[in-house]
Design a protein around this motif. Structure first.
Motif, PDB file in Angstrom:
ATOM      1  N   ALA A  28       6.457  11.496   3.082  1.00 53.24           N
ATOM      2  CA  ALA A  28       6.267  12.941   3.152  1.00 53.24           C
ATOM      3  C   ALA A  28       7.488  13.672   2.582  1.00 53.24           C
ATOM      4  O   ALA A  28       7.366  14.667   1.858  1.00 53.24           O
ATOM      5  CB  ALA A  28       6.024  13.370   4.596  1.00 53.24           C
ATOM      6  N   GLY A  29       8.697  13.159   2.905  1.00 53.50           N
ATOM      7  CA  GLY A  29       9.902  13.766   2.355  1.00 53.50           C
ATOM      8  C   GLY A  29       9.974  13.642   0.843  1.00 53.50           C
ATOM      9  O   GLY A  29      10.370  14.577   0.147  1.00 53.50           O
ATOM     10  N   SER A  57      -2.576   7.002   3.558  1.00 53.99           N
ATOM     11  CA  SER A  57      -3.956   7.336   3.929  1.00 53.99           C
ATOM     12  C   SER A  57      -4.640   6.165   4.620  1.00 53.99           C
ATOM     13  O   SER A  57      -5.419   6.341   5.554  1.00 53.99           O
ATOM     14  CB  SER A  57      -4.740   7.749   2.680  1.00 53.99           C
ATOM     15  N   LEU A  58      -4.335   4.929   4.144  1.00 55.10           N
ATOM     16  CA  LEU A  58      -4.954   3.762   4.774  1.00 55.10           C
ATOM     17  C   LEU A  58      -4.457   3.572   6.201  1.00 55.10           C
ATOM     18  O   LEU A  58      -5.221   3.223   7.102  1.00 55.10           O
ATOM     19  CB  LEU A  58      -4.648   2.506   3.952  1.00 55.10           C
ATOM     20  N   LEU A 117       6.434   1.707  10.265  1.00 55.77           N
ATOM     21  CA  LEU A 117       5.381   2.368   9.493  1.00 55.77           C
ATOM     22  C   LEU A 117       5.489   3.884   9.609  1.00 55.77           C
ATOM     23  O   LEU A 117       5.291   4.619   8.628  1.00 55.77           O
ATOM     24  CB  LEU A 117       4.005   1.891   9.969  1.00 55.77           C
ATOM     25  N   GLU A 118       5.763   4.354  10.828  1.00 59.49           N
ATOM     26  CA  GLU A 118       5.915   5.794  11.015  1.00 59.49           C
ATOM     27  C   GLU A 118       7.088   6.331  10.182  1.00 59.49           C
ATOM     28  O   GLU A 118       7.017   7.404   9.592  1.00 59.49           O
ATOM     29  CB  GLU A 118       6.134   6.108  12.499  1.00 59.49           C
ATOM     30  N   SER A 119       8.204   5.573  10.146  1.00 57.79           N
ATOM     31  CA  SER A 119       9.358   5.981   9.348  1.00 57.79           C
ATOM     32  C   SER A 119       9.010   6.028   7.864  1.00 57.79           C
ATOM     33  O   SER A 119       9.411   6.945   7.136  1.00 57.79           O
ATOM     34  CB  SER A 119      10.530   5.025   9.568  1.00 57.79           C
ATOM     35  N   LEU A 175       0.828  -1.213   0.000  1.00 54.40           N
ATOM     36  CA  LEU A 175       0.000   0.000   0.000  1.00 54.40           C
ATOM     37  C   LEU A 175       0.856   1.254   0.000  1.00 54.40           C
ATOM     38  O   LEU A 175       0.553   2.227  -0.691  1.00 54.40           O
ATOM     39  CB  LEU A 175      -0.909  -0.006   1.230  1.00 54.40           C
ATOM     40  N   LEU A 176       1.947   1.242   0.759  1.00 54.76           N
ATOM     41  CA  LEU A 176       2.818   2.419   0.798  1.00 54.76           C
ATOM     42  C   LEU A 176       3.472   2.658  -0.551  1.00 54.76           C
ATOM     43  O   LEU A 176       3.579   3.791  -1.009  1.00 54.76           O
ATOM     44  CB  LEU A 176       3.892   2.255   1.872  1.00 54.76           C
TER      45      LEU A 176
END
Length: 431
Positions: free
Chosen positions: A83-84, A45-46, A75-77, A37-38
């Motif tokens: 975002a970067g 978004s999911l 996941l946070e990373s 998904l990423l």
């Protein structure tokens, strides 16, 4: 036996092993699904939409909770990395838009330049070789010739009037006239310069430095008043009379005043650090010859006005260069160890009466000198009242540091005009 088997309680260790395998498989599926998904762009978004606030599976299994927390951290990373990447993509988009805008602006400027060349610069439409030379280079986005050439259309058309693939006309005087008028650079031509009749090889170095070349080493154009070097030595004297005492003695003796010697000037810097330089208005190249004897390569800026100075300098094994007085010196910033500007020969480069042109020239000299490089002003002629009022402050304003400074009245014809000489050895500061 059967009852015992049926009634036997499940082994807690086995149940824990089975539970660990199941949870590991579930985590494996979750991790891979999240990665897919990423990578597809929808993962972030999911994750935000379906992320549970707490995870509670078998509170007694600390290892599993640690694994889940590690997965959440990964996941946070990934989310931060996405975002970067979005930010970088935005920056790249802006750069691409700027580049496209610059390309469009350059294309429009080139179109405007061609339109101006067809209308505003010229009194009439270009034709023949001149039109081909200007149009061919302009289509590549380069400057085909100097802007001031528009003021010399008649002369420029005469300069470009030749038979393609044939012999170039003998027009050094016309070339010099155009360059002096600011028509620089001149357009290229599709013709070959005429070779001298009965040409012979020059004398070898170092003998060539002080040997007058054969008269057959140069084409004597119609505008030259002299047709051989003996005539030039008798009429011009300075620069061509290599056997005369005057030429042989130049820059060999230091009188402690206006006359500086090459050896004293070179002694101002550590031995061997003065290697390459420029002689502005160098005439026949004697200064470059004197420096060559000391292992220093000096390019001589000269012209063929009235005499074949360039050919004469080259025959001595030195390097002549023809550059207009208003043109930026054709050297990289901070590359020369020494620049020599000799007396009245540099009048076309640094006119004392035109202070603004002089200041531009001095700043250009400063530009091409390396830090610690030497600027040798040699018998510079100026109105006596202007030394402290104009020229000394100007040199300070440019930024030169004075190593040696001598001024004296000009007696040979200049006393009535209150003309003075200035000789100075200046340095571009190291910092």
């Amino acid at each position: 036996m059967e009852r015992e088997l049926l009634g036997k309680k499940p082994d807690p260790k086995r149940r824990q092993c089975w539970s660990t395998t199941t949870v590991t498989l579930i985590l494996f599926l979750i991790t891979n699904t999240t990665s897919i998904l990423l990578s597809s762009g929808a993962g972030a978004s999911l994750v935000r939409r379906y992320e549970p606030r707490t995870v509670r599976i078998w509170d007694d299994s600390g290892a599993l909770i640690a694994d889940l927390n590690a997965t959440r951290s990964a996941l946070e990373s990934s989310r931060a990395e996405l975002a970067g990447l979005h930010a970088r993509l935005g920056t790249a988009t802006l750069l691409l838009q700027t580049l496209l805008a610059d390309v469009v602006t350059a294309a429009r400027a080139n179109d405007d330049q061609q339109k101006q060349a067809a209308t505003g610069w010229w009194a009439r439409e270009l034709a023949g070789e001149l039109k081909l030379a200007v149009g061919n280079v302009a289509s590549a986005g380069e400057a085909a010739l100097g802007h001031a050439c528009g003021r010399f259309q008649d002369e420029l058309e005469r300069y470009m009037d030749y038979k393609p693939s044939g012999e170039c006309p003998s027009d050094a005087a016309l070339e010099h006239l155009l360059m002096r008028g600011g028509c620089e650079p001149l357009p290229r031509r599709r013709c070959r310069p005429r070779s001298p009749a009965r040409y012979v090889d020059p004398a070898p170095l170092p003998k060539s430095l002080w040997t007058t070349p054969p008269d057959t080493s140069v084409v004597w154009d119609a505008y030259h008043p002299c047709k051989n070097y003996s005539c030039l030595a008798a009429s011009h004297g300075f620069g061509f009379d290599l056997r005369g005492r005057h030429e042989k003695g130049l820059w060999t003796h230091d009188d402690g005043a206006l006359a500086y010697s090459v050896d004293k000037a070179l002694a101002a810097k550590p031995k061997g650090t003065v290697r390459i330089g420029l002689d502005m208005g160098g005439g026949g190249g004697t200064f470059a010859a004197r420096m060559s004897e000391r292992g220093v390569t000096v390019v001589t800026a000269t012209t063929n006005a009235g005499a074949p100075f360039g050919s004469f300098v080259a025959s001595r094994g030195l390097v002549p260069i023809h550059v207009g007085p208003a043109r930026r010196l054709p050297f990289f910033d901070g590359t020369l160890d020494v620049v020599h500007a000799a007396g009245e020969l540099m009048a076309g480069w640094m006119v004392p009466g035109d202070n603004m042109a002089l200041e531009f020239a001095l700043f250009d000299v400063y530009r091409v000198l390396r830090p610690g490089g030497l600027f040798w002003l040699d018998h510079f002629v100026f109105p006596g009242a202007q030394l402290n009022a104009t020229y000394a402050p100007m040199l300070d304003r440019v930024g030169f540091r004075k190593l040696r400074w001598n001024a004296g009245r000009k007696l040979d014809g200049g006393a009535k005009k209150n003309e003075w000489y200035l000789s100075a050895l200046l340095e571009r500061p190291m910092t």
